[in-house]
Design an enzyme around this catalytic site. Sequence first.
Site, PDB file in Angstrom:
ATOM      1  N   ASP A  35       3.740   0.389  12.470  1.00  0.00           N
ATOM      2  CA  ASP A  35       2.477  -0.137  11.801  1.00  0.00           C
ATOM      3  C   ASP A  35       2.236  -1.444  12.155  1.00  0.00           C
ATOM      4  OD1 ASP A  35       2.793   1.735   8.491  1.00  0.00           O
ATOM      5  OD2 ASP A  35       2.181   2.386  10.586  1.00  0.00           O
ATOM      6  N   ARG A  78      -0.204  15.107  13.420  1.00  0.00           N
ATOM      7  CA  ARG A  78       0.789  14.581  12.262  1.00  0.00           C
ATOM      8  C   ARG A  78       1.118  15.706  11.424  1.00  0.00           C
ATOM      9  NH1 ARG A  78      -1.450   9.149   9.854  1.00  0.00           N
ATOM     10  NH2 ARG A  78       0.643   9.059   9.064  1.00  0.00           N
ATOM     11  N   ARG A 127      -8.914  -0.046   3.959  1.00  0.00           N
ATOM     12  CA  ARG A 127      -8.165   0.843   3.312  1.00  0.00           C
ATOM     13  C   ARG A 127      -6.724   0.259   3.167  1.00  0.00           C
ATOM     14  NH1 ARG A 127      -7.006   6.039   6.655  1.00  0.00           N
ATOM     15  NH2 ARG A 127      -5.334   6.262   4.963  1.00  0.00           N
ATOM     16  N   CYS A 132      -5.171   8.813   9.277  1.00  0.00           N
ATOM     17  CA  CYS A 132      -5.676   8.193  10.543  1.00  0.00           C
ATOM     18  C   CYS A 132      -5.387   8.935  11.958  1.00  0.00           C
ATOM     19  CB  CYS A 132      -4.576   6.932  10.758  1.00  0.00           C
ATOM     20  SG  CYS A 132      -4.860   5.583   9.978  1.00  0.00           S
ATOM     21  N   LYS A 140       0.871  -1.069  -0.077  1.00  0.00           N
ATOM     22  CA  LYS A 140       0.012  -0.104   0.045  1.00  0.00           C
ATOM     23  C   LYS A 140       1.052   1.141  -0.049  1.00  0.00           C
ATOM     24  CE  LYS A 140      -1.704   1.717   4.052  1.00  0.00           C
ATOM     25  NZ  LYS A 140      -1.365   3.073   4.154  1.00  0.00           N
ATOM     26  N   ASN A 141       1.695   1.438   1.029  1.00  0.00           N
ATOM     27  CA  ASN A 141       2.601   2.481   0.995  1.00  0.00           C
ATOM     28  C   ASN A 141       3.834   2.842  -0.235  1.00  0.00           C
ATOM     29  OD1 ASN A 141       1.114   2.908   3.303  1.00  0.00           O
ATOM     30  ND2 ASN A 141       2.691   2.410   4.877  1.00  0.00           N
TER      31      ASN A 141
HETATM   32  C1  EPZ Z   1       3.965   6.976   7.017  1.00  0.00           C
HETATM   33  O1  EPZ Z   1       3.204   8.124   7.398  1.00  0.00           O
HETATM   34  C2  EPZ Z   1       3.059   5.830   6.480  1.00  0.00           C
HETATM   35  N1  EPZ Z   1       2.047   6.047   5.786  1.00  0.00           N
HETATM   36  C3  EPZ Z   1       2.475   5.460   7.861  1.00  0.00           C
HETATM   37  O2  EPZ Z   1       1.832   4.271   7.728  1.00  0.00           O
HETATM   38  C4  EPZ Z   1       3.436   4.980   9.152  1.00  0.00           C
HETATM   39  O3  EPZ Z   1       2.919   4.768  10.083  1.00  0.00           O
HETATM   40  C5  EPZ Z   1       4.361   6.182   9.067  1.00  0.00           C
HETATM   41  O4  EPZ Z   1       5.013   6.583   7.613  1.00  0.00           O
HETATM   42  C6  EPZ Z   1       5.660   5.938  10.044  1.00  0.00           C
HETATM   43  O5  EPZ Z   1       6.330   4.844   9.515  1.00  0.00           O
HETATM   44  C7  EPZ Z   1       2.316   6.014   4.290  1.00  0.00           C
HETATM   45  O6  EPZ Z   1       3.428   5.583   3.876  1.00  0.00           O
HETATM   46  C8  EPZ Z   1       1.144   6.424   3.390  1.00  0.00           C
HETATM   47  P1  EPZ Z   1       6.188  10.146   8.979  1.00  0.00           P
HETATM   48  P2  EPZ Z   1       3.885   9.519   7.201  1.00  0.00           P
HETATM   49  O7  EPZ Z   1       6.054  11.205   8.139  1.00  0.00           O
HETATM   50  O8  EPZ Z   1       4.732   9.861   6.119  1.00  0.00           O
HETATM   51  C9  EPZ Z   1       6.501  13.254  12.600  1.00  0.00           C
HETATM   52  C10 EPZ Z   1      -0.297   2.908   7.554  1.00  0.00           C
HETATM   53  O9  EPZ Z   1      -0.821   2.315   8.583  1.00  0.00           O
HETATM   54  N2  EPZ Z   1       6.359  14.373  11.457  1.00  0.00           N
HETATM   55  O10 EPZ Z   1       7.145   9.132   8.709  1.00  0.00           O
HETATM   56  O11 EPZ Z   1       2.796  10.411   7.789  1.00  0.00           O
HETATM   57  C11 EPZ Z   1       5.161  12.647  12.599  1.00  0.00           C
HETATM   58  O12 EPZ Z   1       4.446  13.398  13.496  1.00  0.00           O
HETATM   59  C12 EPZ Z   1       0.362   4.412   7.749  1.00  0.00           C
HETATM   60  O13 EPZ Z   1       0.120   2.413   6.469  1.00  0.00           O
HETATM   61  C13 EPZ Z   1       6.905  15.667  11.665  1.00  0.00           C
HETATM   62  O14 EPZ Z   1       7.038  15.873  12.918  1.00  0.00           O
HETATM   63  O15 EPZ Z   1       4.912   9.376   8.683  1.00  0.00           O
HETATM   64  C14 EPZ Z   1       5.675  11.256  13.181  1.00  0.00           C
HETATM   65  O16 EPZ Z   1       5.818  11.358  14.776  1.00  0.00           O
HETATM   66  C15 EPZ Z   1      -0.335   4.947   9.137  1.00  0.00           C
HETATM   67  N3  EPZ Z   1       6.891  16.682  10.740  1.00  0.00           N
HETATM   68  C16 EPZ Z   1       6.704  10.991  12.639  1.00  0.00           C
HETATM   69  O17 EPZ Z   1       7.506  12.100  12.157  1.00  0.00           O
HETATM   70  C17 EPZ Z   1       6.656  16.284   9.538  1.00  0.00           C
HETATM   71  O18 EPZ Z   1       6.874  17.088   8.697  1.00  0.00           O
HETATM   72  C18 EPZ Z   1       6.909   9.912  11.403  1.00  0.00           C
HETATM   73  O19 EPZ Z   1       5.897  10.490  10.406  1.00  0.00           O
HETATM   74  C19 EPZ Z   1       6.345  15.098   9.012  1.00  0.00           C
HETATM   75  C20 EPZ Z   1       6.185  13.778  10.095  1.00  0.00           C
END
Ligand code: EPZ
Length: 429
Positions: A305, A122, A397, A117, A22-23
């Site tokens: 995840d 986020r 999803r 989610c 998916k990702n």
């Molecule tokens: C990706 O989300 C995945 N989604 C998520 O999977 C996964 O849980 C997550 O990465 C972490 O591995 C997809 O790939 C579509 P991040 P993403 O930016 O990119 C902070 C699922 O179940 N952060 O790596 O949104 C954020 O708050 C989904 O498949 C900032 O502070 O996650 C978090 O604490 C759920 N500022 C951490 O970084 C930013 O600008 C990691 O978030 C961006 C992120």
Amino acid sequence: MESFKVKGNANLKGNVIISGSKNAAVAVLPAVVLTKETVRLDNIPDITDVRTMIKILENLGVSIRRRGRNALDLTPNHLAAIDPSYDLVKKMRASYYFMGSLLARFGQARVPIPGGCDLGPRPIDQHLKGFSALGADINIEHGMINLSAKRLVGTNIYLDVVSIGATINLMLAASSAEGRTVLENVAKEPEIVDLANFLNAMGAKIRGAGTDVIRIDGVKEYRGVAHTVIPDRIEAGTFMLAAAATGGSVAVEEIIPKHLEAITAKLREAGAHVVVEPEKINIAAPDPLLPSDLKTFPYPGFPTDLQPQGMVLLTAAKGLSVITENVFDGRFNQVDELKRMGAKIKVEGRTALIEGGTRLSGAPVTAHDLRSGAALLIAALMADGESQISAIKHIDRGYENFEQKLINLGASIQRVSDDNYEQLSSSLD
Ligand code: EPZ
């Protein structure tokens, strides 16, 4: 709304073929708009998030021909818009990748502030910091993010937070920036490597994906290519944990075992028998599981995840286990629902203490997000008695054919619409 009606005391046995990631798919699909030629994608999972992404692409003017359930031909030669529709974007967070890809193609994008989610705050500050460093002007008003850049110029960007989304978005935008961009402290997930491979096949010049420094030399032209998306390591890990949690014996097939090393290690630590083959992992858990500590980290650490599913496994391990969620602030949506099934779990901030060993009991529970929903399904399979899991649209999803794959492994699961659940349950007792 639909629910799953699940009989407990399952013992999963057999083989399951894992779908495409998916990702990876939700990152590759927005990248298609970089070219005007036809892109041929295979191993695309048939899940709600992908269907939403396909609708967004069609709204933007991409013509799409489905060659099969998991095979698409996309031709973005009549792109007419730079603003994906709000009604679709609000359904899935990954639609924010259109910021990077539309900026790269048109030098502008207008994307609603992302939803997604309920995993705690986020923010997207790292995405916006990077776009601005590349020369984009950013204006946020009326819930929309307006980005425009006369020119995108390569530069050095150091991410304050390891973010998959920011790494992907900035890789997309920098692919068309003039000169060299160096992204540092980036995420190293396999989905990022898959996207870089796809972009390079189209003509981009990206080096270092999978490490914490990615170098990108901007290009102007992209060609149409064929690409097969990598297997879904989170789906595979979900089945691996479900097999161990139900004391079963399952082979997960058509996977890349290297992507699952953290899960394999944790399952062995918990006492499961795990045999790794080139494109398959066999999991059996004949003996009682052992309590263990689980900490989530960016790849190659244990993935956040799979934390909810790991928590369910640890409820079956007699003794005290500790889970530390290091990636998200609020990713314990499954805890209150598991406690309704008799789980003994105490949450303190980002830490959860699990007193395992008491068998769960079936109960009506609610899925709050994709992965906690999958975790509840595992719990329902393990529990004594029957459970009903509502709001399973969250599960749809990200898991293709989920209940059928589990039924093929011996589970008893029925998808029912909530309004006639009562009638059906009386007739099936
Ligand atoms: C990706 O989300 C995945 N989604 C998520 O999977 C996964 O849980 C997550 O990465 C972490 O591995 C997809 O790939 C579509 P991040 P993403 O930016 O990119 C902070 C699922 O179940 N952060 O790596 O949104 C954020 O708050 C989904 O498949 C900032 O502070 O996650 C978090 O604490 C759920 N500022 C951490 O970084 C930013 O600008 C990691 O978030 C961006 C992120």
